[in-house]
Design a protein around this motif. Structure first.
Motif, PDB file in Angstrom:
ATOM      1  N   GLY A 120     -70.700  13.872  52.479  1.00 50.44           N
ATOM      2  CA  GLY A 120     -71.122  14.756  53.401  1.00 50.44           C
ATOM      3  C   GLY A 120     -72.176  15.965  52.933  1.00 50.44           C
ATOM      4  O   GLY A 120     -73.096  15.283  51.960  1.00 50.44           O
ATOM      5  N   ASP A 121     -71.767  16.962  52.847  1.00 50.02           N
ATOM      6  CA  ASP A 121     -72.429  18.029  52.238  1.00 50.02           C
ATOM      7  C   ASP A 121     -71.840  18.729  51.180  1.00 50.02           C
ATOM      8  O   ASP A 121     -72.181  19.821  50.526  1.00 50.02           O
ATOM      9  CB  ASP A 121     -72.931  19.231  53.207  1.00 50.02           C
ATOM     10  N   ALA A 122     -70.449  17.978  50.630  1.00 49.17           N
ATOM     11  CA  ALA A 122     -69.877  18.673  49.483  1.00 49.17           C
ATOM     12  C   ALA A 122     -70.867  18.746  48.169  1.00 49.17           C
ATOM     13  O   ALA A 122     -70.690  19.306  47.548  1.00 49.17           O
ATOM     14  CB  ALA A 122     -68.784  17.890  49.357  1.00 49.17           C
ATOM     15  N   VAL A 123     -71.391  17.631  47.939  1.00 50.93           N
ATOM     16  CA  VAL A 123     -72.410  17.444  46.916  1.00 50.93           C
ATOM     17  C   VAL A 123     -73.709  16.793  47.303  1.00 50.93           C
ATOM     18  O   VAL A 123     -73.745  15.768  47.829  1.00 50.93           O
ATOM     19  CB  VAL A 123     -71.778  16.575  45.746  1.00 50.93           C
ATOM     20  N   LEU A 124     -74.859  17.567  47.224  1.00 52.45           N
ATOM     21  CA  LEU A 124     -76.050  17.128  47.589  1.00 52.45           C
ATOM     22  C   LEU A 124     -77.123  16.996  46.222  1.00 52.45           C
ATOM     23  O   LEU A 124     -76.895  17.530  45.373  1.00 52.45           O
ATOM     24  CB  LEU A 124     -76.618  18.340  48.526  1.00 52.45           C
ATOM     25  N   PRO A 125     -77.928  16.002  46.258  1.00 57.84           N
ATOM     26  CA  PRO A 125     -79.004  16.019  45.094  1.00 57.84           C
ATOM     27  C   PRO A 125     -80.174  16.882  45.559  1.00 57.84           C
ATOM     28  O   PRO A 125     -80.352  17.041  46.734  1.00 57.84           O
ATOM     29  CB  PRO A 125     -79.471  14.282  45.360  1.00 57.84           C
TER      30      PRO A 125
END
Length: 328
Positions: A195-200
């Motif tokens: 999800g949006d927990a870790v984004l590049p």
């Protein structure tokens, strides 16, 4: 209307780019294929365009709406949760969320909530100018169509295992970006649906808002440390492109926020300031109201973390009754 961009990955995973507003422009939904039915992770915001995009995407993949048996929602934000109720109304699909994410959806979008009023007054107290604060109530109300109808929820417990798309997934709950945020981890192939927990490339927004997590940056950083323990070969995020450098990206995000905390503390050493003053220094570019809300709530999340660490304190200004932050 063109078919949304679809990329097919190994292990029965299809990435579908669903339209959303500027500046992100599109978000990643994922289709998990199996003989028992199609499961969609984070279907996107609800509007007439995204409805048609999904009809065309499913047709391209060889399905109809009736083939969708489940919707897994990582968190309650409209760009992830929005179409869940529409899908359920079309095909009766189960909608999976955490209890905390469901509670947050009621806080933000429920029929009995007054968060739009509370947030306006709270941001004013932290220095948001009246000409911006006066728009907050309607700004939040404008999101209601993107999450309507709201679905009936099947609650997913953290650390449980789900069988979705022919694979077994460990459910991992973290906070910070959104309370009750769920990621899915498949140990066999080292796959993380995060999800949006870790984004590049971009840092997930971490917002302090009234009635929600009182220490969101603390929750976010603890969540990153929790996620870092898993061996991950392929990451499927909610925004931008799938990537493989999971642990390094987590280290970069942790370092980014530690540096931000140093910057904020230095600003307060120079002079006492309110949240809006800190925000406009951290985010100097011209922002839309939506971006300003996120930016200011993120600045306040950093201020609250410095308060938690005992480096900053808040007080009521005798001049205007607003909240001022100073170093201890």
């Amino acid at each position: 209307m063109n078919i949304p961009e679809i990329t097919t990955w190994d292990h029965g995973i299809s990435q579908v780019k669903i339209s959303m507003s500027y500046p992100l422009r599109w978000m990643n939904s994922y289709v998990l294929h199996s003989a028992s039915g199609v499961v969609i992770i984070d279907p996107g915001p609800h509007n007439s365009v995204t409805e048609e995009e999904w009809k065309k995407a499913l047709e391209h993949l060889g399905y109809t709406l009736e083939d969708v048996s489940g919707i897994f929602v990582t968190h309650h934000h409209p760009d992830h949760y929005g179409l869940a109720g529409w899908f359920q109304s079309q095909c009766g699909a189960q909608v999976y969320m955490s209890q905390r994410a469901y509670d947050e959806s009621l806080l933000m979008w429920g029929t009995d909530t007054d968060i739009n009023v509370k947030l306006k007054l709270w941001l004013q107290q932290h220095g948001l100018p009246d000409e911006l604060a006066s728009q907050i109530e309607q700004h939040l109300l404008d999101f209601i169509p993107q999450v309507s109808p709201m679905p009936d929820i099947t609650i997913v417990e953290k650390e449980s295992h789900l069988g979705l798309g022919g694979l077994s997934w460990l459910v991992i709950e973290t906070g910070g970006h959104a309370p009750g945020h769920l990621s899915l981890y498949n140990e066999e192939f080292g796959i993380m649906m995060c999800g949006d927990a870790v984004l590049p490339q971009i840092s997930p927004n971490v917002s302090l808002i009234p009635g929600s997590d009182p220490e969101p940056l603390y929750s976010f950083m603890n969540g990153l440390m929790n996620l870092k323990q898993y061996e991950v070969n392929q990451v499927f995020p909610g925004h931008r492109h799938p990537f493989s450098t999971f642990q390094k990206r987590i280290d970069d995000l942790l370092a980014h926020h530690e540096q931000r905390l140093i910057e904020v503390e230095k600003l307060l050493i120079q002079s006492p300031q309110n949240g809006y003053e800190i925000c406009t220094t951290l985010f100097p570019n011209k922002l839309s109201l939506h971006q300003m809300r996120f930016a200011m709530c993120e600045a306040l999340a950093h201020l609250q973390e410095l308060v938690r660490r005992g480096k900053v304190q808040s007080s009521i200004s005798i001049l205007d009754g607003g909240i001022i932050f100073t170093t201890t």
